[in-house]
Design a protein around this motif. Sequence first.
Motif, PDB file in Angstrom:
ATOM      1  N   UNK A   1      12.186 -46.656  63.148  1.00 55.37           N
ATOM      2  CA  UNK A   1      11.142 -47.714  63.507  1.00 55.37           C
ATOM      3  C   UNK A   1       9.860 -47.886  62.691  1.00 55.37           C
ATOM      4  N   UNK A   2       9.898 -47.607  61.495  1.00 54.04           N
ATOM      5  CA  UNK A   2       8.839 -47.527  60.320  1.00 54.04           C
ATOM      6  C   UNK A   2       8.112 -46.225  60.462  1.00 54.04           C
ATOM      7  N   UNK A   3       8.549 -45.264  61.204  1.00 56.98           N
ATOM      8  CA  UNK A   3       7.836 -43.893  61.027  1.00 56.98           C
ATOM      9  C   UNK A   3       8.891 -42.754  60.831  1.00 56.98           C
ATOM     10  N   UNK A   4       8.031 -41.692  59.993  1.00 59.94           N
ATOM     11  CA  UNK A   4       8.579 -40.628  59.501  1.00 59.94           C
ATOM     12  C   UNK A   4       8.039 -39.351  60.297  1.00 59.94           C
ATOM     13  N   UNK A   5       8.793 -38.562  60.779  1.00 64.94           N
ATOM     14  CA  UNK A   5       8.365 -37.579  61.563  1.00 64.94           C
ATOM     15  C   UNK A   5       8.174 -36.401  60.509  1.00 64.94           C
ATOM     16  N   UNK A   6       8.621 -36.504  59.318  1.00 68.06           N
ATOM     17  CA  UNK A   6       8.334 -35.384  58.097  1.00 68.06           C
ATOM     18  C   UNK A   6       7.257 -36.052  57.288  1.00 68.06           C
ATOM     19  N   UNK A   7       6.409 -35.453  56.803  1.00 66.14           N
ATOM     20  CA  UNK A   7       5.325 -36.190  55.824  1.00 66.14           C
ATOM     21  C   UNK A   7       6.113 -36.461  54.436  1.00 66.14           C
ATOM     22  N   UNK A   8       5.557 -37.702  54.114  1.00 64.74           N
ATOM     23  CA  UNK A   8       6.215 -38.276  52.992  1.00 64.74           C
ATOM     24  C   UNK A   8       5.245 -38.110  51.868  1.00 64.74           C
ATOM     25  N   UNK A   9       5.923 -37.814  50.451  1.00 65.69           N
ATOM     26  CA  UNK A   9       5.208 -37.746  49.545  1.00 65.69           C
ATOM     27  C   UNK A   9       4.526 -39.035  49.073  1.00 65.69           C
ATOM     28  N   UNK A  10       3.764 -39.197  47.904  1.00 65.55           N
ATOM     29  CA  UNK A  10       3.402 -40.363  47.562  1.00 65.55           C
ATOM     30  C   UNK A  10       4.153 -41.447  47.132  1.00 65.55           C
ATOM     31  N   UNK A  11       5.294 -40.869  46.247  1.00 68.27           N
ATOM     32  CA  UNK A  11       6.218 -41.909  45.871  1.00 68.27           C
ATOM     33  C   UNK A  11       7.189 -42.134  47.042  1.00 68.27           C
ATOM     34  N   UNK A  12       7.451 -41.304  47.874  1.00 70.02           N
ATOM     35  CA  UNK A  12       8.232 -41.772  49.062  1.00 70.02           C
ATOM     36  C   UNK A  12       7.463 -42.815  49.825  1.00 70.02           C
TER      37      UNK A  12
END
Length: 180
Positions: free
Chosen positions: A147-158
Amino acid sequence: MEVQSRLLSNLSFDPGILIYLSLVLILIAFVIIIILFIRQNTLMKKYRSFMRGRGGKSIEDILRKRIDEIDKLKENDAYISKRLKYLEQSVNRSYQKCGIVKYDAFKEMGGKLSFAYALLNDENSGYIINSIHSREGCYTYIKEIIKGESFIALSEEENEAFEIARQAGLSAELKESKAQ
């Protein structure tokens, strides 16, 4: 020698008026008869045109066929409605928004061989696949989006790939709302 009847002599008005009134009423009745005759002829022409080449039984058959066709159309409409509802549900569950960002993971490699690929459904749930290309090999990572959220940090490109995918869905929704 004038002969007058007792009935006419008792009247206080001229009997000629009675004759004129009778003639006017006959004339009005004659005009009405002509109008009704014309209307009947036009109605008969329409009836003959409708009945041309058909008997009463064939008209009944035609009506029965048309009613059967209407029933089949109703059944077909119900089937199409069920199918459309199923397809709408399937589309909402499927991945329909995507965004990709190519980048150079290691500056010394040269060329943009690494990429981040976001794949989302209608609720912005899905995955981000990150493939990092180096001299030693290619490493692929996947991160889940709920639902639009990641529980793992995303890199700048991701993050950029995710935003591209999310915006692709918004522009499609805006186009669709303008069309309606």
